[in-house]
Structure formats: C-alpha cells, structure tokens
Design a protein around this motif. Structure first.
Motif, PDB file in Angstrom:
ATOM      1  N   ASP A  57      33.777 -64.455 -37.259  1.00  0.00           N
ATOM      2  CA  ASP A  57      34.339 -63.181 -37.721  1.00  0.00           C
ATOM      3  C   ASP A  57      35.061 -62.488 -36.558  1.00  0.00           C
ATOM      4  OD1 ASP A  57      34.575 -60.473 -38.653  1.00  0.00           O
ATOM      5  OD2 ASP A  57      32.918 -60.870 -40.036  1.00  0.00           O
ATOM      6  N   ILE A  58      36.263 -61.964 -36.813  1.00  0.00           N
ATOM      7  CA  ILE A  58      36.955 -61.203 -35.753  1.00  0.00           C
ATOM      8  C   ILE A  58      36.140 -59.973 -35.348  1.00  0.00           C
ATOM      9  CG2 ILE A  58      39.333 -61.948 -36.220  1.00  0.00           C
ATOM     10  CD1 ILE A  58      39.687 -59.159 -37.659  1.00  0.00           C
ATOM     11  N   GLY A  59      35.241 -59.539 -36.235  1.00  0.00           N
ATOM     12  CA  GLY A  59      34.403 -58.369 -35.939  1.00  0.00           C
ATOM     13  C   GLY A  59      33.217 -58.700 -35.049  1.00  0.00           C
ATOM     14  N   ALA A  80      43.943 -62.591 -39.225  1.00  0.00           N
ATOM     15  CA  ALA A  80      42.729 -62.434 -40.046  1.00  0.00           C
ATOM     16  C   ALA A  80      42.744 -61.104 -40.774  1.00  0.00           C
ATOM     17  CB  ALA A  80      41.498 -62.525 -39.158  1.00  0.00           C
ATOM     18  N   ALA A  81      42.558 -61.173 -42.080  1.00  0.00           N
ATOM     19  CA  ALA A  81      42.532 -59.944 -42.887  1.00  0.00           C
ATOM     20  C   ALA A  81      42.097 -60.286 -44.296  1.00  0.00           C
ATOM     21  CB  ALA A  81      43.926 -59.304 -42.931  1.00  0.00           C
ATOM     22  N   GLU A  82      41.640 -59.282 -45.012  1.00  0.00           N
ATOM     23  CA  GLU A  82      41.588 -59.352 -46.468  1.00  0.00           C
ATOM     24  C   GLU A  82      42.990 -58.970 -46.914  1.00  0.00           C
ATOM     25  OE1 GLU A  82      39.323 -60.334 -48.587  1.00  0.00           O
ATOM     26  OE2 GLU A  82      37.792 -60.737 -47.079  1.00  0.00           O
ATOM     27  N   HIS A 134      49.896 -58.642 -33.386  1.00  0.00           N
ATOM     28  CA  HIS A 134      49.222 -58.223 -34.622  1.00  0.00           C
ATOM     29  C   HIS A 134      50.181 -58.430 -35.797  1.00  0.00           C
ATOM     30  CE1 HIS A 134      46.563 -56.021 -37.226  1.00  0.00           C
ATOM     31  NE2 HIS A 134      47.480 -55.111 -37.490  1.00  0.00           N
ATOM     32  N   VAL A 135      49.699 -59.205 -36.781  1.00  0.00           N
ATOM     33  CA  VAL A 135      50.546 -59.538 -37.931  1.00  0.00           C
ATOM     34  C   VAL A 135      50.264 -58.535 -39.048  1.00  0.00           C
ATOM     35  CG1 VAL A 135      51.118 -61.314 -39.614  1.00  0.00           C
ATOM     36  CG2 VAL A 135      50.465 -61.970 -37.283  1.00  0.00           C
ATOM     37  N   SER A 136      51.290 -57.777 -39.425  1.00  0.00           N
ATOM     38  CA  SER A 136      51.070 -56.780 -40.471  1.00  0.00           C
ATOM     39  C   SER A 136      52.134 -56.891 -41.563  1.00  0.00           C
ATOM     40  CB  SER A 136      51.010 -55.377 -39.866  1.00  0.00           C
ATOM     41  OG  SER A 136      50.520 -54.470 -40.826  1.00  0.00           O
ATOM     42  N   THR A 137      52.145 -55.897 -42.409  1.00  0.00           N
ATOM     43  CA  THR A 137      52.884 -55.977 -43.670  1.00  0.00           C
ATOM     44  C   THR A 137      53.827 -54.791 -43.837  1.00  0.00           C
ATOM     45  OG1 THR A 137      52.531 -55.698 -46.052  1.00  0.00           O
ATOM     46  CG2 THR A 137      50.776 -54.940 -44.657  1.00  0.00           C
ATOM     47  N   ASP A 138      54.850 -54.988 -44.666  1.00  0.00           N
ATOM     48  CA  ASP A 138      55.748 -53.867 -44.993  1.00  0.00           C
ATOM     49  C   ASP A 138      55.070 -52.851 -45.920  1.00  0.00           C
ATOM     50  OD1 ASP A 138      55.689 -55.398 -47.327  1.00  0.00           O
ATOM     51  OD2 ASP A 138      57.870 -55.580 -47.522  1.00  0.00           O
ATOM     52  N   SER A 166      44.354 -49.980 -45.156  1.00  0.00           N
ATOM     53  CA  SER A 166      43.547 -50.629 -44.117  1.00  0.00           C
ATOM     54  C   SER A 166      44.450 -51.327 -43.096  1.00  0.00           C
ATOM     55  CB  SER A 166      42.534 -51.604 -44.733  1.00  0.00           C
ATOM     56  OG  SER A 166      43.201 -52.707 -45.317  1.00  0.00           O
ATOM     57  N   LYS A 167      45.555 -51.902 -43.545  1.00  0.00           N
ATOM     58  CA  LYS A 167      46.489 -52.520 -42.602  1.00  0.00           C
ATOM     59  C   LYS A 167      47.166 -51.444 -41.742  1.00  0.00           C
ATOM     60  CE  LYS A 167      47.537 -56.273 -42.127  1.00  0.00           C
ATOM     61  NZ  LYS A 167      46.978 -57.370 -41.287  1.00  0.00           N
ATOM     62  N   ALA A 168      47.477 -50.322 -42.353  1.00  0.00           N
ATOM     63  CA  ALA A 168      48.099 -49.221 -41.595  1.00  0.00           C
ATOM     64  C   ALA A 168      47.144 -48.765 -40.489  1.00  0.00           C
ATOM     65  CB  ALA A 168      48.437 -48.070 -42.537  1.00  0.00           C
ATOM     66  N   GLU A 201      46.120 -66.621 -56.323  1.00  0.00           N
ATOM     67  CA  GLU A 201      45.820 -65.327 -56.933  1.00  0.00           C
ATOM     68  C   GLU A 201      47.035 -64.406 -56.748  1.00  0.00           C
ATOM     69  OE1 GLU A 201      42.585 -63.455 -54.791  1.00  0.00           O
ATOM     70  OE2 GLU A 201      43.656 -63.589 -52.888  1.00  0.00           O
ATOM     71  N   LYS A 202      47.969 -64.821 -55.885  1.00  0.00           N
ATOM     72  CA  LYS A 202      49.174 -64.025 -55.622  1.00  0.00           C
ATOM     73  C   LYS A 202      50.265 -64.456 -56.598  1.00  0.00           C
ATOM     74  CE  LYS A 202      47.244 -62.240 -51.835  1.00  0.00           C
ATOM     75  NZ  LYS A 202      47.287 -62.795 -50.505  1.00  0.00           N
ATOM     76  N   LEU A 203      51.259 -63.586 -56.775  1.00  0.00           N
ATOM     77  CA  LEU A 203      52.201 -63.770 -57.888  1.00  0.00           C
ATOM     78  C   LEU A 203      52.771 -65.196 -58.017  1.00  0.00           C
ATOM     79  CD1 LEU A 203      53.852 -62.446 -60.242  1.00  0.00           C
ATOM     80  CD2 LEU A 203      55.681 -62.137 -58.565  1.00  0.00           C
TER      81      LEU A 203
HETATM   82  P1  NAD Z   1      45.015 -64.927 -46.591  1.00  0.00           P
HETATM   83  O1  NAD Z   1      44.121 -64.045 -47.392  1.00  0.00           O
HETATM   84  O2  NAD Z   1      45.607 -66.136 -47.217  1.00  0.00           O
HETATM   85  O3  NAD Z   1      44.227 -65.434 -45.287  1.00  0.00           O
HETATM   86  C1  NAD Z   1      43.423 -64.597 -44.519  1.00  0.00           C
HETATM   87  C2  NAD Z   1      42.547 -65.483 -43.620  1.00  0.00           C
HETATM   88  O4  NAD Z   1      41.736 -64.611 -42.800  1.00  0.00           O
HETATM   89  C3  NAD Z   1      41.583 -66.373 -44.392  1.00  0.00           C
HETATM   90  O5  NAD Z   1      41.600 -67.668 -43.838  1.00  0.00           O
HETATM   91  C4  NAD Z   1      40.238 -65.710 -44.207  1.00  0.00           C
HETATM   92  O6  NAD Z   1      39.143 -66.631 -44.217  1.00  0.00           O
HETATM   93  C5  NAD Z   1      40.411 -65.077 -42.835  1.00  0.00           C
HETATM   94  N1  NAD Z   1      39.507 -63.927 -42.614  1.00  0.00           N
HETATM   95  C6  NAD Z   1      39.256 -62.904 -43.472  1.00  0.00           C
HETATM   96  N2  NAD Z   1      38.386 -62.050 -42.922  1.00  0.00           N
HETATM   97  C7  NAD Z   1      38.106 -62.526 -41.686  1.00  0.00           C
HETATM   98  C8  NAD Z   1      37.305 -62.066 -40.625  1.00  0.00           C
HETATM   99  N3  NAD Z   1      36.585 -60.942 -40.723  1.00  0.00           N
HETATM  100  N4  NAD Z   1      37.246 -62.788 -39.480  1.00  0.00           N
HETATM  101  C9  NAD Z   1      37.949 -63.947 -39.367  1.00  0.00           C
HETATM  102  N5  NAD Z   1      38.719 -64.431 -40.353  1.00  0.00           N
HETATM  103  C10 NAD Z   1      38.805 -63.722 -41.486  1.00  0.00           C
HETATM  104  O7  NAD Z   1      46.126 -63.979 -46.007  1.00  0.00           O
HETATM  105  P2  NAD Z   1      47.644 -64.297 -45.608  1.00  0.00           P
HETATM  106  O8  NAD Z   1      48.504 -64.091 -46.795  1.00  0.00           O
HETATM  107  O9  NAD Z   1      47.700 -65.584 -44.881  1.00  0.00           O
HETATM  108  O10 NAD Z   1      47.924 -63.100 -44.608  1.00  0.00           O
HETATM  109  C11 NAD Z   1      47.700 -63.243 -43.202  1.00  0.00           C
HETATM  110  C12 NAD Z   1      48.063 -61.937 -42.511  1.00  0.00           C
HETATM  111  O11 NAD Z   1      49.428 -61.654 -42.739  1.00  0.00           O
HETATM  112  C13 NAD Z   1      47.279 -60.725 -43.014  1.00  0.00           C
HETATM  113  O12 NAD Z   1      46.986 -59.919 -41.900  1.00  0.00           O
HETATM  114  C14 NAD Z   1      48.247 -60.024 -43.950  1.00  0.00           C
HETATM  115  O13 NAD Z   1      47.998 -58.647 -43.972  1.00  0.00           O
HETATM  116  C15 NAD Z   1      49.568 -60.341 -43.283  1.00  0.00           C
HETATM  117  N6  NAD Z   1      50.735 -60.375 -44.185  1.00  0.00           N
HETATM  118  C16 NAD Z   1      50.709 -61.123 -45.339  1.00  0.00           C
HETATM  119  C17 NAD Z   1      51.838 -61.171 -46.143  1.00  0.00           C
HETATM  120  C18 NAD Z   1      51.857 -62.026 -47.394  1.00  0.00           C
HETATM  121  O14 NAD Z   1      52.833 -61.971 -48.136  1.00  0.00           O
HETATM  122  N7  NAD Z   1      50.858 -62.836 -47.664  1.00  0.00           N
HETATM  123  C19 NAD Z   1      52.999 -60.470 -45.786  1.00  0.00           C
HETATM  124  C20 NAD Z   1      52.989 -59.713 -44.604  1.00  0.00           C
HETATM  125  C21 NAD Z   1      51.855 -59.693 -43.809  1.00  0.00           C
END
Ligand code: NAD
Ligand code: TYD
Length: 360
Positions: A57-59, A80-82, A134-138, A166-168, A201-203
């Motif tokens: 866990d990153i935490g 890493a993110a939800e 840090h990878v974030s979102t629009d 949460s991302k913000a 689960e995404k579109l």
């Molecule tokens: P995803 O849900 O497919 O993958 C997230 C990964 O993080 C999973 O492998 C999960 O097991 C891991 N994870 C979750 N909680 C964790 C924790 N506490 N410690 C360690 N690992 C953990 O997500 P994604 O679509 O690959 O997105 C990756 C990143 O990019 C995220 O930060 C998201 O906010 C960002 N992002 C996504 C999009 C998109 O369109 N998918 C666009 C812009 C930014």
C-alpha cells in the motif's frame, strides 16, 4: 531505477510495459492489487530481472521507506489510486484513504528519502536529480460549459465527485511538498484514457465487453456528456517526457484534442464490432444501447488545452482517436480470457451487490 506505484492497474501497467519497450532501466513496482490491479497485466515481464514487483500500500510509509532505501530510485511515478467515479459515489471511503491519506504517507516517505540524498553531483541519485511525478486527472477542474475554453493549467480547481475531490486534494499535497519542503515534484493532469488493460467498468471497455456478451449498453442520461479521449500509450509517452524534461514544480495538462460525446463513442464501438465481429443475427450492436438514469452530479464536459506540454516539451500523441479505438476494440477481441479473468473475482460480486436490477 524508478519506483512506479499502481503499476498493476490500467495506466500503470501500460506505463511499465512501455518503459521496458524504450529503456532497460530497472523498475520497482508497488501495487496493493485491489480489484483494479491485476498481475496478469504485467505477465509479459515475468522472469525479467529488471522488474521487481512488490504487493503493498502506498499508505504504508514503512514499506515505502524500506523500498526507497533498498533500491535508491531516481524517481517515483505515482499512479496508485482509486479511480472510478461511480464507485466513489457509492462509497467514497477508499478514495479518501488511498488518494488523500495514502498520497500523504507516500510523500512523507519520499521526503525522508530525498532529504537524505547527497545534495548534487557525484554518481547516482542526488537531491537535485530526484523527481516525484504525480499522475492526476483533468476531473479536478470540474465541468465545462459547451462554449468555454478547454482546461489550461491555471484553470481553477472545482472538483465535483468524491473521486475528483480526492485527486484534487492529492494534487494540493504534492504542490505543498514542493513549496514547503522543496521536494522536486511534477504533476500531470490528463484527460480520459482508453486502450488495452482498461478495467471493464469504465465506459469504453464496458461497452465492448457487454456488446460481445449480448448485454445492455448502459448510456447515462442523454449520452451527450463530453469527454476528451487519449490513447493510453500516448499518456505514457507524455509522462516519460515530463519526467525527463518537465520544469520542477510545474503542472502539465495532457490530452489529444479529442472531445467526443459519450453516445458517439458508443456508436463508434458498435460500428467497429459490427465490422470485426458481426452479431450472428446480422443486426447492429446499437440495438443493445439502453439509456439509464444519469450519474448524480455528472460532469457535462471535460476538455484539455494541451498547448503547454506541446510547446515546452515538444510532446505530441502518436494515435488519432480512429487508430486508437480500432486497436483497442481489436485488443479486447483478442484478449477475452483476460476479460473473464478480471471479471471473475471481487469485481463480479461488487457489481451484483451494487447494480442489482440496473442495466449493466
Ligand atoms: P486503475 O484503477 O486501473 O489502477 C489503479 C491501480 O492502483 C491498481 O492497480 C490498484 O491495485 C492500485 N492501488 C489502489 N490503491 C492502492 C494503494 N493504496 N496502494 C498501492 N496501490 C494501490 O486506475 P488507472 O485508470 O490506471 O489510473 C491510474 C492513475 O491515473 C490514477 O491516479 C488516476 O487518477 C489517473 N488518471 C486516470 C485516467 C483514466 O482515464 N483512467 C485519466 C487521468 C488520470
Ligand atoms: P468513465 O469511463 O466512468 O470515466 P469518467 O467518469 O472518469 O469520465 O465514464 C466516461 C463517461 O461515460 C462519463 O460521462 C460517464 C459515462 N458512462 C456511461 O454513460 N455509461 C457507463 O456505463 C459508464 C461506466 C460511463
């Protein structure tokens, strides 16, 4: 050596696979393996001595501290993110825990490591050369009206879902660690990605997978919400570019100028499937489209102004939407075992519990 978190998820896995296609620099992967993390995504790296996978866990600052001390990476890339808005609406707790609290603990571990690095020069990683990306979102910028200009890096933060809030918060923490402690950070805010290993689960992957399974294609509300789509490998190349050339403390918006209404996306997916895997009854997959209740607080439009990364770093996407979506649909047709594997465990149970009776 770099440390990549969230590397068994959609974008993280694509990033690591792409990294090894370009480099032979070693990677330590840290991933909790939630429902969204699948080691199968990294299966082609099995036996590669330059890739070390650690479940965690990153935490867990102690674990992260230990990994940093042991491997002495020159950079940390935090994926890493939800990540799913609908889940954040049904249950925001995990989003707060990982995206905010987890990022905080990760930053603390990284700060302790960075502060103990040699200041500059000499061989190996130094305080000057280290990077935290840090990878974030629009989605942190909120929703645009039809005629508003696309999001630039100076657009106000106006997150509307528990996910984007949460991302913000995590973006703000990263920013604060730069301004307060001088941690050498970079932040990317990218638009919607699509491509291989996208969890269904995404579109886009949900529409492909449901279409092939003869299920309904659930379109929220009127389907006229707009997202700006980027092929995942183009996001990966942007991250590599920012890591190498980005100015410290800067934010880079990443996108490919591809605004599309959701219903148009679903029509495109149906048309490609009609061509590549026609329905046995000769009808179009469009027949399966079902309009369902809208998502609460649904953002109407996202659009990225990518001029800064194009101008400053010379980055450009390689794929158009047309080439990227065709590759994606073909990948799902060729990888149906992957689909059934990722759907077979906790995801299936979660859908049954949360979406009982809804078109899914
Ligand atoms: P995803 O849900 O497919 O993958 C997230 C990964 O993080 C999973 O492998 C999960 O097991 C891991 N994870 C979750 N909680 C964790 C924790 N506490 N410690 C360690 N690992 C953990 O997500 P994604 O679509 O690959 O997105 C990756 C990143 O990019 C995220 O930060 C998201 O906010 C960002 N992002 C996504 C999009 C998109 O369109 N998918 C666009 C812009 C930014
Ligand atoms: P999604 O892939 O969940 O990404 P995000 O919400 O982060 O943009 O959704 C993309 C768009 O598609 C969004 O406007 C919601 C819509 N959508 C549907 O219409 N039906 C669906 O089944 C899903 C998952 C999303």
């Amino acid at each position: 050596m770099i440390l990549v978190t969230g590397s068994a998820g959609f974008i993280g896995a694509n990033f690591v696979l792409d990294w090894f296609a370009q480099h032979d620099e070693a990677v330590v992967s840290l991933d909790k393996l939630t429902y969204a993390g699948n080691l199968e995504n990294l299966a082609s790296l099995k036996g590669n001595p330059r890739h070390i996978f650690v479940q965690g866990d990153i935490g867990d600052a102690q674990l992260v501290g230990k990994l940093l001390a042991e491997h002495r990476p020159r950079a940390v890339v935090n994926f890493a993110a939800e990540s799913h808005v609908d889940r954040s609406i049904l249950g925001p707790g995990d989003f707060i825990q990982t995206n905010i609290v987890g990022t905080f603990h990760l930053l603390e571990a990284v700060r302790a490591y960075w502060q103990n690095l040699p200041p500059s020069a000499g061989g190996g990683v130094t305080r000057d050369s280290f990077r935290f990306l840090h990878v974030s979102t629009d989605e942190v910028y909120g929703s645009l009206a039809k005629d508003e200009p696309a999001f630039s890096e100076t657009h106000r933060y106006e997150p509307n879902s528990p996910y984007s809030a949460s991302k913000a918060a995590s973006d703000h923490l990263v920013r604060a660690y730069h301004h307060t402690y001088g941690l050498p950070v970079l932040t990317t805010n990218c638009s919607n990605n699509y491509g291989p290993y996208h969890f269904p689960e995404k579109l886009i992957p949900l529409m492909i997978v449901n279409a092939l399974a003869g299920k309904a294609l659930p379109v929220y509300g009127d389907g006229q919400q707009i997202r700006d789509w980027l092929y995942v490998r183009d996001h990966c190349s942007a991250i590599r570019r920012v890591l190498e050339k980005g100015r410290l403390g800067e934010v880079y918006n990443v996108g490919g100028w591809n605004e599309k209404a959701n219903l148009d996306i679903v029509h495109t997916v149906c048309a490609l499937l009609d061509e590549l895997r026609p329905r046995p009854d000769g009808k179009s997959y469009r027949e399966q489209i079902t309009f369902v209740t809208d998502r609460p607080g649904h953002d109407r439009r996202y659009a990225i102004d990518a001029r800064k990364i194009e101008r400053e770093l010379g980055w450009k996407p390689a794929e158009t939407f047309e080439t990227g979506i065709r590759k994606t649909v073909q990948w799902y047709l060729d990888n149906q075992a992957w689909v059934s594997n990722v759907q077979s465990g906790s995801y299936r149970l979660w859908v049954e519990k949360n979406y009982a009776g809804r078109a899914r």
